[in-house]
Motif scaffolding. Structure first.
Motif, PDB file in Angstrom:
ATOM      1  N   ALA A   1       0.999  -1.178  -0.254  1.00 14.52           N
ATOM      2  CA  ALA A   1      -0.342  -0.264   0.286  1.00 14.52           C
ATOM      3  C   ALA A   1       0.342   1.867  -0.180  1.00 14.52           C
ATOM      4  N   VAL A   2       0.089   2.368  -0.379  1.00 12.38           N
ATOM      5  CA  VAL A   2       1.242   3.456  -0.353  1.00 12.38           C
ATOM      6  C   VAL A   2       0.009   4.217   0.193  1.00 12.38           C
ATOM      7  N   GLU A   3       0.201   5.068   0.831  1.00 11.72           N
ATOM      8  CA  GLU A   3      -0.557   6.252   1.474  1.00 11.72           C
ATOM      9  C   GLU A   3       0.249   7.873   2.135  1.00 11.72           C
ATOM     10  N   SER A   4      -0.811   8.513   1.619  1.00 13.78           N
ATOM     11  CA  SER A   4       0.162   9.712   1.022  1.00 13.78           C
ATOM     12  C   SER A   4      -0.435  10.564   3.031  1.00 13.78           C
ATOM     13  N   PHE A   5       0.333  11.000   3.096  1.00 13.75           N
ATOM     14  CA  PHE A   5      -0.160  11.905   4.249  1.00 13.75           C
ATOM     15  C   PHE A   5      -0.188  13.311   4.499  1.00 13.75           C
ATOM     16  N   LEU A   6      -0.200  13.879   3.221  1.00 11.92           N
ATOM     17  CA  LEU A   6       0.207  15.426   2.381  1.00 11.92           C
ATOM     18  C   LEU A   6      -1.008  15.625   2.586  1.00 11.92           C
ATOM     19  N   THR A   7      -0.990  17.163   2.479  1.00 10.58           N
ATOM     20  CA  THR A   7      -2.156  18.019   2.068  1.00 10.58           C
ATOM     21  C   THR A   7      -2.518  18.682   0.639  1.00 10.58           C
ATOM     22  N   ARG A   8      -1.803  17.906  -0.238  1.00  8.92           N
ATOM     23  CA  ARG A   8      -1.911  18.136  -2.242  1.00  8.92           C
ATOM     24  C   ARG A   8      -0.615  17.019  -2.744  1.00  8.92           C
ATOM     25  N   ALA A   9      -1.340  17.197  -3.759  1.00 15.61           N
ATOM     26  CA  ALA A   9      -1.161  15.710  -4.282  1.00 15.61           C
ATOM     27  C   ALA A   9       0.260  16.227  -5.261  1.00 15.61           C
ATOM     28  N   ASN A  10       1.277  14.910  -5.139  1.00 12.61           N
ATOM     29  CA  ASN A  10       1.986  14.934  -5.456  1.00 12.61           C
ATOM     30  C   ASN A  10       2.849  13.805  -6.345  1.00 12.61           C
ATOM     31  N   PRO A  11       3.455  13.471  -7.248  1.00 13.02           N
ATOM     32  CA  PRO A  11       4.726  12.250  -7.783  1.00 13.02           C
ATOM     33  C   PRO A  11       5.458  11.593  -6.763  1.00 13.02           C
ATOM     34  N   VAL A  12       4.545   9.855  -7.692  1.00  6.84           N
ATOM     35  CA  VAL A  12       5.167   9.241  -6.919  1.00  6.84           C
ATOM     36  C   VAL A  12       5.944   7.630  -7.584  1.00  6.84           C
ATOM     37  N   SER A  13       7.000   7.592  -7.569  1.00  6.64           N
ATOM     38  CA  SER A  13       7.025   6.405  -8.433  1.00  6.64           C
ATOM     39  C   SER A  13       7.745   5.079  -7.369  1.00  6.64           C
ATOM     40  N   VAL A  14       6.594   4.159  -7.622  1.00  2.56           N
ATOM     41  CA  VAL A  14       7.162   2.437  -7.000  1.00  2.56           C
ATOM     42  C   VAL A  14       8.120   2.054  -8.393  1.00  2.56           C
ATOM     43  N   ARG A  15       8.988   1.271  -7.284  1.00  2.00           N
ATOM     44  CA  ARG A  15       9.978   0.280  -8.628  1.00  2.00           C
ATOM     45  C   ARG A  15      10.215  -0.740  -7.602  1.00  2.00           C
ATOM     46  N   VAL A  16       9.276  -1.641  -8.941  1.00  3.45           N
ATOM     47  CA  VAL A  16       9.631  -3.253  -8.490  1.00  3.45           C
ATOM     48  C   VAL A  16      10.764  -3.760  -9.686  1.00  3.45           C
ATOM     49  N   ARG A  17      10.886  -4.846  -8.427  1.00  2.00           N
ATOM     50  CA  ARG A  17      12.425  -5.885  -8.703  1.00  2.00           C
ATOM     51  C   ARG A  17      11.923  -6.859  -9.960  1.00  2.00           C
TER      52      ARG A  17
ATOM     53  N   PRO B   1      -3.074  11.834  -4.868  1.00  2.97           N
ATOM     54  CA  PRO B   1      -3.267  12.816  -4.663  1.00  2.97           C
ATOM     55  C   PRO B   1      -3.606  12.273  -3.353  1.00  2.97           C
ATOM     56  N   ALA B   2      -3.564  13.958  -2.240  1.00  6.25           N
ATOM     57  CA  ALA B   2      -3.803  13.922  -0.896  1.00  6.25           C
ATOM     58  C   ALA B   2      -4.371  14.020  -0.317  1.00  6.25           C
ATOM     59  N   SER B   3      -3.689  13.091   0.764  1.00  8.49           N
ATOM     60  CA  SER B   3      -4.144  11.860   1.610  1.00  8.49           C
ATOM     61  C   SER B   3      -5.608  10.833   1.206  1.00  8.49           C
ATOM     62  N   PHE B   4      -4.557   9.960   0.369  1.00  6.31           N
ATOM     63  CA  PHE B   4      -5.131   8.873   0.492  1.00  6.31           C
ATOM     64  C   PHE B   4      -3.782   8.156   0.115  1.00  6.31           C
ATOM     65  N   MET B   5      -5.096   6.929   0.148  1.00  2.00           N
ATOM     66  CA  MET B   5      -4.366   5.324   0.106  1.00  2.00           C
ATOM     67  C   MET B   5      -4.633   4.029  -0.204  1.00  2.00           C
ATOM     68  N   ARG B   6      -4.072   3.307  -1.103  1.00  2.96           N
ATOM     69  CA  ARG B   6      -3.959   3.169  -2.222  1.00  2.96           C
ATOM     70  C   ARG B   6      -3.631   1.715  -1.797  1.00  2.96           C
ATOM     71  N   ALA B   7      -4.403   0.681  -2.380  1.00  4.86           N
ATOM     72  CA  ALA B   7      -3.495  -1.146  -2.164  1.00  4.86           C
ATOM     73  C   ALA B   7      -3.253  -1.846  -3.807  1.00  4.86           C
ATOM     74  N   TYR B   8      -2.285  -1.807  -3.527  1.00  4.96           N
ATOM     75  CA  TYR B   8      -1.608  -2.970  -4.902  1.00  4.96           C
ATOM     76  C   TYR B   8      -1.493  -4.452  -4.595  1.00  4.96           C
ATOM     77  N   ARG B   9      -1.816  -4.807  -5.854  1.00  5.83           N
ATOM     78  CA  ARG B   9      -0.835  -6.646  -5.920  1.00  5.83           C
ATOM     79  C   ARG B   9       0.479  -6.527  -7.236  1.00  5.83           C
ATOM     80  N   VAL B  10       1.477  -6.928  -7.116  1.00  7.84           N
ATOM     81  CA  VAL B  10       2.122  -7.501  -7.932  1.00  7.84           C
ATOM     82  C   VAL B  10       1.669  -7.938  -8.585  1.00  7.84           C
ATOM     83  N   VAL B  11       2.026  -8.303 -10.250  1.00 10.67           N
ATOM     84  CA  VAL B  11       0.922  -9.355 -11.671  1.00 10.67           C
ATOM     85  C   VAL B  11       2.566  -9.388 -12.032  1.00 10.67           C
ATOM     86  N   LYS B  12       2.622 -10.731 -12.031  1.00  9.62           N
ATOM     87  CA  LYS B  12       4.004 -10.840 -12.216  1.00  9.62           C
ATOM     88  C   LYS B  12       3.549 -11.664 -14.422  1.00  9.62           C
TER      89      LYS B  12
END
Length: 108
Positions: A48-64, A95-106
């Protein structure tokens, strides 16, 4: 790393990324984001990725691994990433103050 950990909230993304790489080199998922965005890893290819910030921000996730996708656990939508060496990178404005959960699909 500063003596007062809260000072890390003032660090730029590049400095935080360097610290993250040194502290967690064995993890198969890495986050690139400003302070105030958290990565929560689970042992079943989900996170899961969660933003505790008050504005939207770019986020990158790197998966091996190459040929990976991310499945949004709430909506079921699948996002394709961009290959970068032996990894797959996913980037989005989070987005600001937002949480999202993901599953890695190989794939393959």
């Amino acid at each position: 790393i500063p003596e007062k950990f809260s000072d890390m909230y003032q660090y730029p993304v590049e400095a935080l990324d360097s610290i993250r790489r040194r502290v967690t080199p064995e993890l198969s998922i890495a986050l690139s984001a400003p302070a105030g965005v958290g990565l929560f890893l689970y042992d079943n290819d989900t996170f899961a990725v969660e933003s505790f910030l008050t504005r939207a921000n770019p986020v990158s996730v790197r998966v091996r691994g190459v040929r990976c996708a991310l499945e949004d656990l709430e909506s079921g939508a699948v996002t394709e990433g961009v290959a970068d060496g032996n990894d797959t990178v996913f980037t989005a404005d989070f987005p600001a103050s937002f949480m999202r959960a993901y599953r890695v699909v190989k794939k393959g």
